[in-house]
Design a protein around this motif. Structure first.
Motif, PDB file in Angstrom:
ATOM      1  N   GLY A  98       0.784  -1.238   0.000  1.00 20.25           N
ATOM      2  CA  GLY A  98       0.000   0.000   0.000  1.00 20.25           C
ATOM      3  C   GLY A  98       0.806   1.274   0.000  1.00 20.25           C
ATOM      4  N   VAL A  99       2.134   1.142  -0.096  1.00 18.38           N
ATOM      5  CA  VAL A  99       2.995   2.322   0.014  1.00 18.38           C
ATOM      6  C   VAL A  99       3.900   2.422  -1.218  1.00 18.38           C
ATOM      7  N   CYS A 100       4.133   3.641  -1.687  1.00 18.18           N
ATOM      8  CA  CYS A 100       5.005   3.848  -2.845  1.00 18.18           C
ATOM      9  C   CYS A 100       6.422   3.393  -2.506  1.00 18.18           C
ATOM     10  N   ALA A 101       7.011   2.607  -3.407  1.00 15.61           N
ATOM     11  CA  ALA A 101       8.318   2.028  -3.104  1.00 15.61           C
ATOM     12  C   ALA A 101       9.293   2.212  -4.246  1.00 15.61           C
ATOM     13  N   GLY A 102       9.103   3.278  -5.034  1.00 13.61           N
ATOM     14  CA  GLY A 102      10.099   3.550  -6.048  1.00 13.61           C
ATOM     15  C   GLY A 102       9.517   3.844  -7.424  1.00 13.61           C
ATOM     16  N   ILE A 103      10.207   4.752  -8.117  1.00 13.96           N
ATOM     17  CA  ILE A 103       9.859   5.131  -9.485  1.00 13.96           C
ATOM     18  C   ILE A 103      11.050   4.744 -10.354  1.00 13.96           C
ATOM     19  N   PHE A 104      10.802   4.025 -11.427  1.00 14.69           N
ATOM     20  CA  PHE A 104      11.905   3.491 -12.236  1.00 14.69           C
ATOM     21  C   PHE A 104      11.613   3.606 -13.733  1.00 14.69           C
ATOM     22  N   ASP A 105      12.640   3.940 -14.491  1.00 17.93           N
ATOM     23  CA  ASP A 105      12.516   3.900 -15.953  1.00 17.93           C
ATOM     24  C   ASP A 105      12.516   2.452 -16.446  1.00 17.93           C
ATOM     25  N   THR A 106      13.336   1.653 -15.796  1.00 17.25           N
ATOM     26  CA  THR A 106      13.380   0.213 -16.094  1.00 17.25           C
ATOM     27  C   THR A 106      13.061  -0.511 -14.800  1.00 17.25           C
ATOM     28  N   LEU A 107      12.194  -1.497 -14.869  1.00 21.12           N
ATOM     29  CA  LEU A 107      11.760  -2.148 -13.633  1.00 21.12           C
ATOM     30  C   LEU A 107      12.871  -3.040 -13.084  1.00 21.12           C
ATOM     31  N   PRO A 108      13.305  -2.800 -11.846  1.00 22.39           N
ATOM     32  CA  PRO A 108      14.370  -3.641 -11.270  1.00 22.39           C
ATOM     33  C   PRO A 108      13.911  -5.091 -11.152  1.00 22.39           C
ATOM     34  N   GLU A 109      14.861  -5.946 -11.269  1.00 22.08           N
ATOM     35  CA  GLU A 109      14.622  -7.396 -11.229  1.00 22.08           C
ATOM     36  C   GLU A 109      13.813  -7.820  -9.992  1.00 22.08           C
ATOM     37  N   GLN A 110      14.089  -7.179  -8.872  1.00 19.39           N
ATOM     38  CA  GLN A 110      13.437  -7.585  -7.617  1.00 19.39           C
ATOM     39  C   GLN A 110      11.921  -7.424  -7.650  1.00 19.39           C
ATOM     40  N   TYR A 111      11.410  -6.563  -8.583  1.00 18.51           N
ATOM     41  CA  TYR A 111       9.962  -6.361  -8.657  1.00 18.51           C
ATOM     42  C   TYR A 111       9.333  -7.094  -9.840  1.00 18.51           C
ATOM     43  N   ALA A 112      10.123  -7.873 -10.534  1.00 22.86           N
ATOM     44  CA  ALA A 112       9.642  -8.484 -11.773  1.00 22.86           C
ATOM     45  C   ALA A 112       8.499  -9.462 -11.530  1.00 22.86           C
ATOM     46  N   ALA A 113       8.424  -9.990 -10.322  1.00 20.71           N
ATOM     47  CA  ALA A 113       7.375 -10.965 -10.033  1.00 20.71           C
ATOM     48  C   ALA A 113       6.045 -10.312  -9.628  1.00 20.71           C
ATOM     49  N   LEU A 114       6.076  -9.011  -9.344  1.00 25.60           N
ATOM     50  CA  LEU A 114       4.821  -8.355  -8.917  1.00 25.60           C
ATOM     51  C   LEU A 114       3.888  -8.176 -10.106  1.00 25.60           C
ATOM     52  N   PRO A 115       2.570  -8.203  -9.854  1.00 31.26           N
ATOM     53  CA  PRO A 115       1.633  -7.947 -10.958  1.00 31.26           C
ATOM     54  C   PRO A 115       1.825  -6.536 -11.505  1.00 31.26           C
ATOM     55  N   LEU A 116       1.814  -6.417 -12.816  1.00 32.05           N
ATOM     56  CA  LEU A 116       2.050  -5.119 -13.460  1.00 32.05           C
ATOM     57  C   LEU A 116       0.822  -4.706 -14.263  1.00 32.05           C
ATOM     58  N   THR A 117       0.381  -3.460 -14.065  1.00 27.97           N
ATOM     59  CA  THR A 117      -0.652  -2.894 -14.932  1.00 27.97           C
ATOM     60  C   THR A 117      -0.031  -1.752 -15.715  1.00 27.97           C
ATOM     61  N   ASP A 118      -0.030  -1.876 -17.036  1.00 27.74           N
ATOM     62  CA  ASP A 118       0.548  -0.834 -17.877  1.00 27.74           C
ATOM     63  C   ASP A 118      -0.565   0.075 -18.367  1.00 27.74           C
ATOM     64  N   PHE A 119      -0.565   1.323 -17.905  1.00 25.24           N
ATOM     65  CA  PHE A 119      -1.601   2.267 -18.317  1.00 25.24           C
ATOM     66  C   PHE A 119      -1.220   3.028 -19.594  1.00 25.24           C
TER      67      PHE A 119
END
Lengths: 423, 423
Positions: free
Chosen positions: A32-53
């Motif tokens: 529920g908390v913002c944990a980073g803004i990235f131009d390229t998604l770091p590997e550590q977040y690759a498993a999280l569900p992604l919604t591309d708007f």
């Protein structure tokens, strides 16, 4: 309250002077908390569900720091009077109807449904003097997924018989019972102490509310220095107060140890402003309302430059719409006419300042809210401006400006509050 | 252009002081013209086709007496400057693009499509200096079913090289060719002479336009007394003119024998106003634009009381929207701040006055247009306000007021222009 990633054109403030824009960036939400803004998604977040708007604009959810839920029913009506006559002619007769729960149910359902569809994710609301209807409003706000403070109003003088509470004691008893019934009942919806304004409240009532603020650790909201007639009346009612705000301060209801929102502050003196700055009182700037009721225009850019806490407010139904984008445009517009007609020493508001007030400025009343920087609660609205046609290329900044002037609930493609997607 | 009957809640003006409301009344259209309002439909009309709009509100179609079609592309943008800087930074570079017909085609298609869906049935438009693109705009306006005047702009000085016409003669030749090509080509779309404003036009150009007005019997539109910087500049450019309007009048382009619209008139002197009254010049009041560009607020209720011809205008893109309902609310709001901040001698506008300006006030530029009284051309918009929810009973008058503050193209259920239903 999940962990996920969204991608889009992120627009947010770090301070009151400029909007940061990150094109096609990833924004990570963790618990529920913002944990980073990235131009390229770091590997550590690759498993999280992604919604591309895609090419849509992603803004922090907005905070409406002052509105009257029971007045939503007459938004856009009765704009032909100044404050005190308007209260007697339109507002009090309407608010009296909320003694009935059937009416309150119908009216508050409409209000909450509109607010849910708007850019607003957090709100600080007046209800009426009626505790049952106020609790009903809190139930509906809780169900909406929005985060809010809601206040049962206190009035024990200078109100019509049909709306005036019988005594300070009766008002305080009803308020304490309502606090106890609601304080722990909801996760997103909390009570706030709500003396209507000095003319409606005896000193005994105000002192009792101060005790409740201490006993239950509650914030406070009220009105301040909105209209010349009102200010003169407060002067008559409180001859010992040095200024309007002092009438709250001398009973301990003006910030400091308890968070406090004061709506309007159109005609605040330097002394009043200095005390607000010192006490950290939030100013809920309500430009549409202050224009509709011909109250005037607060010198908001001066307040911001002076380090005061200033947020935006629809003040429904002095303001005719819950749409904070329209309130932002209204704030800029009113500041331009103030500059042109009254005082060229106070600069018109910029788009950046208006955006700040609607996001970070008001959000901070709720904690770390109103930005996408690390650690901020994940409140976001996704705007789809494709129906705002244009024949030329436009920068993201230009598209954001257009949305402030032209967008409404039709253009909201998705909305998140504290990491939960509402739609 | 048919004969038929509609039924609904009719709201219209007979004068600038009050709105007449006829609940569930029949309105007869004969050969495109209003032919009677009835509680019970007379036998003689029983054979005409009847459309019953139920509980919806039926208003006269509205007239937008001043807007810039090529600026629609940047509505809601560039509101951070005053007039002269705004022209150079935003307007002129955008207008230059209309030298290309591909761009004009795309941009004007978007503009016309939005205007068609709005409450506007008649409009007086600026195009650009480019005759081919102006004729293309006229084709699109004709196809839309709206009724309009459209003007190829004249500028032969103080404009950037890329937009300035080569000489007065070149400007006049191009204008005459455009007049000849378009004057009889369309049934609903007519040319209007359009010197941009005094700073952009040499005396030779203005005198030539006067001759074209006589030769082809054409109306005229321009700008007047909008902004202090502009007014001072006109004073320098025309040291012999007694006031800004006199610079038009001395070349015969200020009403009298040829109908004339002057946009803004925010800072007109008493002498200028008296000449406008005498010459029947229309004032196109543009409150959103005058606020966005920090120009000021025209004392409109004084103009109305003084018998001047005052209409409303979106002034797209100084104004950010083509929605004249929003312009009506903006006019009321701006008048309240003028009253509060500058001059309590000039009363704020009433809802009735704003409604009058948007309907009958501007409609009269097109003849008998803007009311439902007998003999008026049948222009109507049908508003469905059911999505503007409310929990209480509301009078028709209250519903109309709400629509002025809250409605937009979503709420238009049907639209008629001169007896033809557009949708």
């Amino acid at each position: 309250m999940g962990s996920f990633v969204i991608r889009g054109n992120l627009c947010y403030c770090k301070d009151c002077n400029s909007i940061s824009i990150k094109p096609h960036a990833y924004l990570v939400c963790r618990d529920g908390v913002c944990a980073g803004i990235f131009d390229t998604l770091p590997e550590q977040y690759a498993a999280l569900p992604l919604t591309d708007f895609g090419d849509r604009l992603v803004l922090p959810g907005m905070t409406d720091l002052h509105l009257h839920a029971p007045q939503f029913s007459f938004r856009g009506l009765g704009m032909d009077m100044e404050l005190l006559d308007w209260l007697n002619a339109y507002t009090f007769p309407e608010e009296a109807k909320y003694a009935g729960l059937d009416y309150a149910d119908r009216a508050y359902s409409q209000f909450v449904s509109h607010l849910r569809r708007s850019v607003t994710t957090r709100a600080v609301c007046f209800a009426t003097v009626h505790a049952p209807a106020t609790e009903l409003l809190m139930e509906k706000m809780e169900q909406s997924g929005l985060v809010s403070y809601v206040g049962k109003v206190n009035m024990d003088r200078n109100a019509p018989d049909y709306l005036c509470e019988a005594s300070a004691e009766a008002s305080l008893d009803a308020t304490e019972a309502w606090i106890c019934a609601t304080k722990e009942r909801f996760s997103r919806t909390k009570p706030i102490l709500t003396p209507r304004f000095i003319p409606s409240c005896t000193d005994g009532l105000l002192r009792g509310l101060r005790k409740l603020a201490e006993k239950y650790d509650l914030p406070v909201q009220s009105h301040l220095s909105e209209n010349f007639g009102e200010i003169a009346w407060v002067g008559e009612l409180c001859p010992d107060a040095r200024f309007y705000g002092d009438a709250y301060d001398r009973v301990g209801l003006f910030g400091g140890d308890h968070p406090c929102v004061m709506a309007h502050c159109v005609h605040s003196s330097d002394e009043e402003l200095e005390l607000m700055r010192k006490n950290g009182v939030y100013i809920a700037h309500s430009p549409l309302s202050n224009t509709n009721l011909a109250s005037g225009v607060a010198p908001v850019s001066r307040y911001l430059e002076g380090g005061l806490r200033v947020a935006l407010a629809s003040d429904v139904a002095g303001g005719e719409t819950e749409n904070l984008l329209r309130v932002m445009a209204g704030a800029i517009r009113a500041s331009k006419l103030r500059w042109r007609l009254l005082d060229q020493q106070v600069k018109p508001l910029t788009v950046d300042q208006a955006f700040y007030m609607a996001t970070l400025g008001g959000g901070s009343f709720f904690g770390k809210v109103g930005s996408f920087e690390d650690g901020y609660e994940f409140d976001a609205v996704v705007l789809d401006d494709t129906t705002l046609e244009h024949p030329q290329e436009l920068s993201l900044r230009a598209r954001l400006e257009r949305c402030i002037y032209l967008a409404d609930e039709r253009h909201i493609a998705a909305k998140f509050v504290a990491g939960t997607r509402l739609f």
